[in-house]
Design a protein around this motif. Structure first.
Motif, PDB file in Angstrom:
ATOM      1  N   LEU A 190      41.739  53.316  63.927  1.00 26.01           N
ATOM      2  CA  LEU A 190      41.550  51.866  63.862  1.00 26.01           C
ATOM      3  C   LEU A 190      41.328  51.419  62.425  1.00 26.01           C
ATOM      4  O   LEU A 190      41.892  50.405  61.981  1.00 26.01           O
ATOM      5  CB  LEU A 190      40.360  51.464  64.730  1.00 26.01           C
ATOM      6  N   LEU A 191      40.526  52.168  61.672  1.00 20.68           N
ATOM      7  CA  LEU A 191      40.265  51.830  60.276  1.00 20.68           C
ATOM      8  C   LEU A 191      41.547  51.873  59.463  1.00 20.68           C
ATOM      9  O   LEU A 191      41.796  50.993  58.623  1.00 20.68           O
ATOM     10  CB  LEU A 191      39.232  52.794  59.693  1.00 20.68           C
ATOM     11  N   ALA A 192      42.373  52.885  59.695  1.00 26.30           N
ATOM     12  CA  ALA A 192      43.643  52.998  58.972  1.00 26.30           C
ATOM     13  C   ALA A 192      44.551  51.813  59.275  1.00 26.30           C
ATOM     14  O   ALA A 192      45.188  51.249  58.375  1.00 26.30           O
ATOM     15  CB  ALA A 192      44.337  54.305  59.343  1.00 26.30           C
ATOM     16  N   ILE A 193      44.602  51.404  60.543  1.00 29.53           N
ATOM     17  CA  ILE A 193      45.423  50.246  60.930  1.00 29.53           C
ATOM     18  C   ILE A 193      44.919  48.988  60.237  1.00 29.53           C
ATOM     19  O   ILE A 193      45.704  48.193  59.700  1.00 29.53           O
ATOM     20  CB  ILE A 193      45.393  50.073  62.454  1.00 29.53           C
ATOM     21  N   GLN A 194      43.602  48.797  60.245  1.00 28.25           N
ATOM     22  CA  GLN A 194      43.017  47.611  59.620  1.00 28.25           C
ATOM     23  C   GLN A 194      43.318  47.555  58.121  1.00 28.25           C
ATOM     24  O   GLN A 194      43.728  46.511  57.598  1.00 28.25           O
ATOM     25  CB  GLN A 194      41.505  47.597  59.846  1.00 28.25           C
ATOM     26  N   LEU A 195      43.120  48.672  57.438  1.00 23.99           N
ATOM     27  CA  LEU A 195      43.329  48.698  55.991  1.00 23.99           C
ATOM     28  C   LEU A 195      44.803  48.509  55.633  1.00 23.99           C
ATOM     29  O   LEU A 195      45.131  47.771  54.697  1.00 23.99           O
ATOM     30  CB  LEU A 195      42.809  50.012  55.414  1.00 23.99           C
ATOM     31  N   LEU A 196      45.689  49.166  56.377  1.00 25.12           N
ATOM     32  CA  LEU A 196      47.119  49.051  56.082  1.00 25.12           C
ATOM     33  C   LEU A 196      47.625  47.632  56.329  1.00 25.12           C
ATOM     34  O   LEU A 196      48.363  47.077  55.501  1.00 25.12           O
ATOM     35  CB  LEU A 196      47.907  50.054  56.930  1.00 25.12           C
ATOM     36  N   LEU A 197      47.229  47.048  57.451  1.00 29.76           N
ATOM     37  CA  LEU A 197      47.673  45.681  57.752  1.00 29.76           C
ATOM     38  C   LEU A 197      47.086  44.679  56.767  1.00 29.76           C
ATOM     39  O   LEU A 197      47.786  43.766  56.303  1.00 29.76           O
ATOM     40  CB  LEU A 197      47.276  45.304  59.177  1.00 29.76           C
ATOM     41  N   ALA A 233      38.052  40.871  62.273  1.00 27.93           N
ATOM     42  CA  ALA A 233      38.667  40.749  60.949  1.00 27.93           C
ATOM     43  C   ALA A 233      40.153  41.088  61.011  1.00 27.93           C
ATOM     44  O   ALA A 233      40.959  40.535  60.249  1.00 27.93           O
ATOM     45  CB  ALA A 233      37.958  41.666  59.954  1.00 27.93           C
ATOM     46  N   LEU A 234      40.520  42.003  61.909  1.00 27.64           N
ATOM     47  CA  LEU A 234      41.932  42.326  62.101  1.00 27.64           C
ATOM     48  C   LEU A 234      42.681  41.132  62.687  1.00 27.64           C
ATOM     49  O   LEU A 234      43.802  40.820  62.267  1.00 27.64           O
ATOM     50  CB  LEU A 234      42.056  43.545  63.019  1.00 27.64           C
ATOM     51  N   LEU A 235      42.065  40.451  63.646  1.00 30.26           N
ATOM     52  CA  LEU A 235      42.678  39.235  64.199  1.00 30.26           C
ATOM     53  C   LEU A 235      42.784  38.159  63.124  1.00 30.26           C
ATOM     54  O   LEU A 235      43.762  37.395  63.091  1.00 30.26           O
ATOM     55  CB  LEU A 235      41.841  38.722  65.377  1.00 30.26           C
ATOM     56  N   ASN A 236      41.797  38.096  62.269  1.00 31.50           N
ATOM     57  CA  ASN A 236      41.795  37.117  61.174  1.00 31.50           C
ATOM     58  C   ASN A 236      43.005  37.307  60.270  1.00 31.50           C
ATOM     59  O   ASN A 236      43.714  36.352  59.934  1.00 31.50           O
ATOM     60  CB  ASN A 236      40.496  37.269  60.381  1.00 31.50           C
ATOM     61  N   ILE A 237      43.254  38.556  59.881  1.00 30.11           N
ATOM     62  CA  ILE A 237      44.361  38.820  58.961  1.00 30.11           C
ATOM     63  C   ILE A 237      45.703  38.630  59.657  1.00 30.11           C
ATOM     64  O   ILE A 237      46.684  38.206  59.040  1.00 30.11           O
ATOM     65  CB  ILE A 237      44.232  40.239  58.346  1.00 30.11           C
ATOM     66  N   LEU A 238      45.781  38.923  60.960  1.00 28.69           N
ATOM     67  CA  LEU A 238      47.010  38.676  61.713  1.00 28.69           C
ATOM     68  C   LEU A 238      47.266  37.173  61.838  1.00 28.69           C
ATOM     69  O   LEU A 238      48.422  36.727  61.818  1.00 28.69           O
ATOM     70  CB  LEU A 238      46.921  39.321  63.097  1.00 28.69           C
ATOM     71  N   GLY A 239      46.192  36.407  61.961  1.00 26.77           N
ATOM     72  CA  GLY A 239      46.334  34.947  61.984  1.00 26.77           C
ATOM     73  C   GLY A 239      46.889  34.424  60.674  1.00 26.77           C
ATOM     74  O   GLY A 239      47.728  33.512  60.651  1.00 26.77           O
ATOM     75  N   LEU A 240      46.427  35.004  59.556  1.00 27.54           N
ATOM     76  CA  LEU A 240      46.958  34.622  58.251  1.00 27.54           C
ATOM     77  C   LEU A 240      48.452  34.937  58.168  1.00 27.54           C
ATOM     78  O   LEU A 240      49.238  34.125  57.659  1.00 27.54           O
ATOM     79  CB  LEU A 240      46.205  35.349  57.141  1.00 27.54           C
ATOM     80  N   PHE A 287      35.440  34.327  62.607  1.00 26.25           N
ATOM     81  CA  PHE A 287      35.600  35.756  62.855  1.00 26.25           C
ATOM     82  C   PHE A 287      34.362  36.542  62.416  1.00 26.25           C
ATOM     83  O   PHE A 287      34.058  37.581  62.999  1.00 26.25           O
ATOM     84  CB  PHE A 287      36.858  36.266  62.153  1.00 26.25           C
ATOM     85  N   LEU A 288      33.660  36.064  61.407  1.00 24.22           N
ATOM     86  CA  LEU A 288      32.404  36.705  61.000  1.00 24.22           C
ATOM     87  C   LEU A 288      31.370  36.595  62.107  1.00 24.22           C
ATOM     88  O   LEU A 288      30.665  37.568  62.426  1.00 24.22           O
ATOM     89  CB  LEU A 288      31.879  36.057  59.715  1.00 24.22           C
ATOM     90  N   VAL A 289      31.263  35.429  62.719  1.00 22.09           N
ATOM     91  CA  VAL A 289      30.326  35.232  63.831  1.00 22.09           C
ATOM     92  C   VAL A 289      30.691  36.158  64.995  1.00 22.09           C
ATOM     93  O   VAL A 289      29.817  36.763  65.629  1.00 22.09           O
ATOM     94  CB  VAL A 289      30.337  33.762  64.283  1.00 22.09           C
ATOM     95  N   TRP A 290      31.978  36.289  65.260  1.00 25.57           N
ATOM     96  CA  TRP A 290      32.454  37.171  66.321  1.00 25.57           C
ATOM     97  C   TRP A 290      32.076  38.624  66.030  1.00 25.57           C
ATOM     98  O   TRP A 290      31.623  39.356  66.913  1.00 25.57           O
ATOM     99  CB  TRP A 290      33.964  37.032  66.445  1.00 25.57           C
ATOM    100  N   GLN A 291      32.228  39.051  64.783  1.00 25.51           N
ATOM    101  CA  GLN A 291      31.849  40.404  64.382  1.00 25.51           C
ATOM    102  C   GLN A 291      30.354  40.643  64.624  1.00 25.51           C
ATOM    103  O   GLN A 291      29.956  41.711  65.111  1.00 25.51           O
ATOM    104  CB  GLN A 291      32.144  40.629  62.900  1.00 25.51           C
ATOM    105  N   LEU A 292      29.531  39.681  64.257  1.00 20.93           N
ATOM    106  CA  LEU A 292      28.091  39.823  64.426  1.00 20.93           C
ATOM    107  C   LEU A 292      27.721  39.924  65.905  1.00 20.93           C
ATOM    108  O   LEU A 292      26.803  40.682  66.274  1.00 20.93           O
ATOM    109  CB  LEU A 292      27.366  38.641  63.777  1.00 20.93           C
ATOM    110  N   TRP A 293      28.430  39.194  66.728  1.00 14.71           N
ATOM    111  CA  TRP A 293      28.181  39.244  68.180  1.00 14.71           C
ATOM    112  C   TRP A 293      28.497  40.638  68.722  1.00 14.71           C
ATOM    113  O   TRP A 293      27.733  41.205  69.512  1.00 14.71           O
ATOM    114  CB  TRP A 293      29.030  38.184  68.879  1.00 14.71           C
TER     115      TRP A 293
END
Length: 243
Positions: free
Chosen positions: A46-53, A149-156, A201-207
């Motif tokens: 998952l970390l690799a996917i997040q960093l690469l994307l 954060a992954l959804l955030n970057i996909l939204g961008l 997305f930060l609020v979602w992460q904290l939740w």
């Protein structure tokens, strides 16, 4: 009567697939995160996917901009400058415009990895008395909690794809921020950067992290809220106070 053959067969549970676990973490984190400390290595995928994307999409975002537009956008965030300072900085930025996509992509990826490592260390300290989890398990929980954060970057990526021109405001990166969704503070306002740094997305992460501390580490709701919220309140509270 109980069938001796079936009763002798051990009951095993199958770990959910990666996609299923991603969906469960986003929608029902308390249940999904409970099993994360017992998993071996899945969070590295998952970390690799997040960093690469993240690296690829940020690079794409900046690389599509024309050098002149990119320099103008950077100058907008440079604060008040004299004409001489503006020209000097413009020349310096123009000379580095070609490297901006690489610098932006790599810096965000490195910063994300460093943040994950530091957060895991913080959680290790908070759980030391309880001896809840080891560092690797905390690291895995943090990685999974950062799924929004992954959804955030996909939204961008979607916004860039749908844009009429590749020359887009640099602030588009923070499209889900408190500022762009609610406050609409102008560039140069004392709280502009503060409001741009707080997003949905930060609020979602904290939740998700709050739920993980209870289900995976055995924290009470009160303790989980304190551990999750204290750094955020300190950082953003002091930032707003001294802005």
């Amino acid at each position: 009567m109980t069938n001796p053959v079936s009763s002798a067969t051990p009951q095993t549970t199958t770990a959910p697939g990666l996609i299923s676990q991603i969906l469960n973490t986003l929608l029902n984190p308390a249940a999904a995160m409970a099993a994360v400390p017992q998993q071996s290595g899945r969070h590295f995928w998952l970390l690799a996917i997040q960093l690469l994307l993240t690296t690829a999409i940020i690079y794409w975002f900046y690389a599509g901009m024309s050098p002149a537009w990119l320099v103008d956008q950077q100058l907008l965030h440079a604060g008040e400058l004299t004409p001489a300072e503006t020209e000097q900085i413009r020349a310096a930025m123009a000379s580095m415009a070609g490297a901006t996509p690489i610098i932006g992509a790599v810096s965000i990826a490195v910063g994300s990895l460093a943040f994950t490592a530091i957060t895991a260390g913080y959680l290790l300290l908070t759980g030391k008395l309880q001896k809840a989890l080891n560092y690797g398990q905390w690291f895995a929980l943090v990685v999974w909690s950062q799924l929004p954060a992954l959804l955030n970057i996909l939204g961008l990526a979607l916004l860039v794809f749908l844009a009429d021109s590749p020359d887009q405001p640099m602030m588009l990166v923070n499209y889900a921020s408190l500022n762009q969704l609610v406050l609409d503070l102008p560039i140069g306002h004392a709280l502009y950067n503060w409001a741009e740094s707080i997003n949905v997305f930060l609020v979602w992460q904290l939740w998700i992290l709050f739920a993980a501390l209870q289900s995976a580490a055995g924290f009470t709701a009160k303790r989980a809220a304190i551990v999750t919220g204290t750094p955020v309140l300190l950082i953003f509270g002091l930032w707003a106070l001294f802005a």
